[in-house]
Design an enzyme around this catalytic site. Structure first.
Site, PDB file in Angstrom:
ATOM      1  N   LYS A  35       0.852  -1.200   0.000  1.00  0.00           N
ATOM      2  CA  LYS A  35       0.000   0.000   0.000  1.00  0.00           C
ATOM      3  C   LYS A  35       0.883   1.242   0.000  1.00  0.00           C
ATOM      4  CE  LYS A  35      -0.258  -0.116   5.042  1.00  0.00           C
ATOM      5  NZ  LYS A  35      -1.020  -0.572   6.211  1.00  0.00           N
ATOM      6  N   TYR A 266      13.401  32.611   3.298  1.00  0.00           N
ATOM      7  CA  TYR A 266      12.162  33.328   3.644  1.00  0.00           C
ATOM      8  C   TYR A 266      12.128  33.639   5.132  1.00  0.00           C
ATOM      9  CZ  TYR A 266      10.013  32.276  -0.885  1.00  0.00           C
ATOM     10  OH  TYR A 266       9.712  32.206  -2.214  1.00  0.00           O
TER      11      TYR A 266
HETATM   12  C1  LIG Z   1      -0.166  -1.453   7.004  1.00  0.00           C
HETATM   13  C2  LIG Z   1      -0.650  -2.698   7.629  1.00  0.00           C
HETATM   14  C3  LIG Z   1       0.258  -3.679   8.061  1.00  0.00           C
HETATM   15  C4  LIG Z   1       1.761  -3.498   8.020  1.00  0.00           C
HETATM   16  O1  LIG Z   1       2.198  -2.743   9.124  1.00  0.00           O
HETATM   17  P1  LIG Z   1       3.763  -2.476   9.360  1.00  0.00           P
HETATM   18  O2  LIG Z   1       3.817  -1.848  10.698  1.00  0.00           O
HETATM   19  O3  LIG Z   1       4.203  -1.548   8.279  1.00  0.00           O
HETATM   20  O4  LIG Z   1       4.439  -3.786   9.281  1.00  0.00           O
HETATM   21  C5  LIG Z   1      -0.266  -4.870   8.530  1.00  0.00           C
HETATM   22  N1  LIG Z   1      -1.599  -5.074   8.615  1.00  0.00           N
HETATM   23  C6  LIG Z   1      -2.492  -4.132   8.239  1.00  0.00           C
HETATM   24  C7  LIG Z   1      -3.945  -4.411   8.373  1.00  0.00           C
HETATM   25  C8  LIG Z   1      -2.052  -2.910   7.738  1.00  0.00           C
HETATM   26  O5  LIG Z   1      -2.935  -1.994   7.363  1.00  0.00           O
END
Ligand SMILES: *Cc1c(COP(=O)(O)O)cnc(C)c1O
Length: 374
Positions: A35, A266
């Protein structure tokens, strides 16, 4: 002509991290989190690599990402972890994506949409063990399971929950959650006549909570080379360590000498206190090098640390190279990663920004031109 700043992703580091996760997972399958454009590392590139290395599935936030993965020819299970809205049901079914469902009404939408597909739609059911976002409360979970079992077009392929404190190295809270999850799943599995997998562990669960790996694990940040508890995690981690996969560097535009008492940037938030040699770097907050790094961050130039002076602007920042010999226009400044014997990692940038390594990687990786190295 390529941009004057670039994110470099090491495939070698990604593969090293995947193998380390796999070793840690024992026999559990790896659902690779891709993701947020693979936490800024490039969704398609990372998905292809993790699939080749043996991931049992991929996970994204929304159906649009899953559709992109299918279009690229990725044929393994793809889980939709966040965006299971009624508007997404049709696309999820059409592209053989696997939704995470936590309420009966959404389940009914999927059951209806799956009619005429020829085979039942695989879904994973989620229980809320303290995250308070998605998932059915444990008290309602068996009802959800029974409803799913009564729908002939639905097959329960997995049961899951998400750890609210997976980044806690002691694992104290997570062990309680694991126990609660195991209890509700044991009751649910009594009702389900066919095999279905259990998964709970994010990177923290995988590395810090004994017994949390269950049937599948869901690492994200670890695949990209970071510990969920940041720098303290890295300091406490045994060898071999996870390897950060992202580097961010830029080409120095100009090296100038300013007199003492000259203002910089700035709002004139910095005034030189001595004759100062500055290097102008073509990176600003539009590139994810946020304004809160003003007067605070450092970059590596010729393997040495150069302090950011004044405000970060939209496309430019300035560092002090007075004490670094021979810096010239065209030299490379490293904003994230290694140069010479020194390293600025996402944990250090995160500390300057008042955030966590996840956010640094997502920002810088997604807002910049990316290249891959072996
Ligand atoms: C993003 C996510 C993970 C991974 O989490 P990390 O801390 O990056 O390993 C696992 N399970 C779900 C449901 C997530 O949304």
């Amino acid at each position: 002509m390529e941009p004057l700043k670039r994110v470099l992703i090491s495939r070698t580091a990604l593969a090293h991290n995947f193998r380390l996760c796999r070793r840690q997972a024992g026999g559990a399958g790896i659902i690779a989190l891709v993701k947020a454009d693979a936490y800024g590392h490039g969704m398609l590139e990372c998905a292809r690599l993790f699939a080749k290395l043996g991931a049992c599935g991929l996970a994204v936030a929304e159906a649009v990402e899953g559709i992109e993965l299918r279009a690229a020819g990725l044929d393994l299970p793809i889980y939709i972890f966040a965006g299971v809205a009624p508007q997404a049901v049709k696309a999820i079914v059409a592209h053989r994506l696997t939704p995470i469902v936590s309420d009966v009404s959404t389940l009914a939408l999927f059951a209806r949409e799956a009619e005429g597909c020829g085979q039942p739609l695989a879904v994973h059911l989620k229980v809320d063990v303290g995250m308070g976002r998605q998932g059915a409360l444990p008290a309602d979970f068996l009802h959800l399971v029974r409803e799913a079992l009564a729908m002939p077009t639905i097959r329960i392929d997995g049961l899951m929950a998400h750890l609210p404190k997976g980044d806690e190295r002691s694992g104290t809270h997570s062990r309680q959650v694991l126990q609660a999850f195991n209890e509700v799943c044991a009751a649910a599995r009594q009702l389900i006549a066919y095999p279905c997998g259990l998964h709970l562990a994010n990177s923290g669960g995988l590395f810090y909570v004994a017994g949390a790996s269950l049937d599948q694990v869901r690492p994200g940040i670890a695949l990209y080379g970071y510990y969920p508890d940041g720098r303290s995690g890295r300091q406490a981690a045994p060898e071999p360590q996870l390897q950060p996969a992202m580097q961010y560097s830029a080409t120095i535009l100009q090296v100038r000498r300013l007199p003492s008492g000259h203002t910089l940037g700035y709002d004139c938030t910095y005034t030189t206190t001595r004759p100062t040699t500055i290097a102008v770097v073509p990176v600003g907050y539009a590139d994810g090098y946020l304004r809160c790094l003003s007067n605070r961050a450092q970059m590596l130039v010729s393997g040495q640390r150069a302090q950011v002076l004044g405000r970060i602007s939209m496309n430019l920042s300035v560092v002090d190279v007075s004490d670094i010999a021979g810096v010239q226009a065209g030299d490379e400044a490293v904003l994230l990663g290694r140069q010479g014997g020194d390293t600025i990692d996402a944990d250090e940038l995160a500390a300057w920004m008042g955030t966590i390594n996840y956010e640094v990687l997502c920002l810088i990786g997604r807002l910049n031109y990316r290249e891959y190295t072996e």
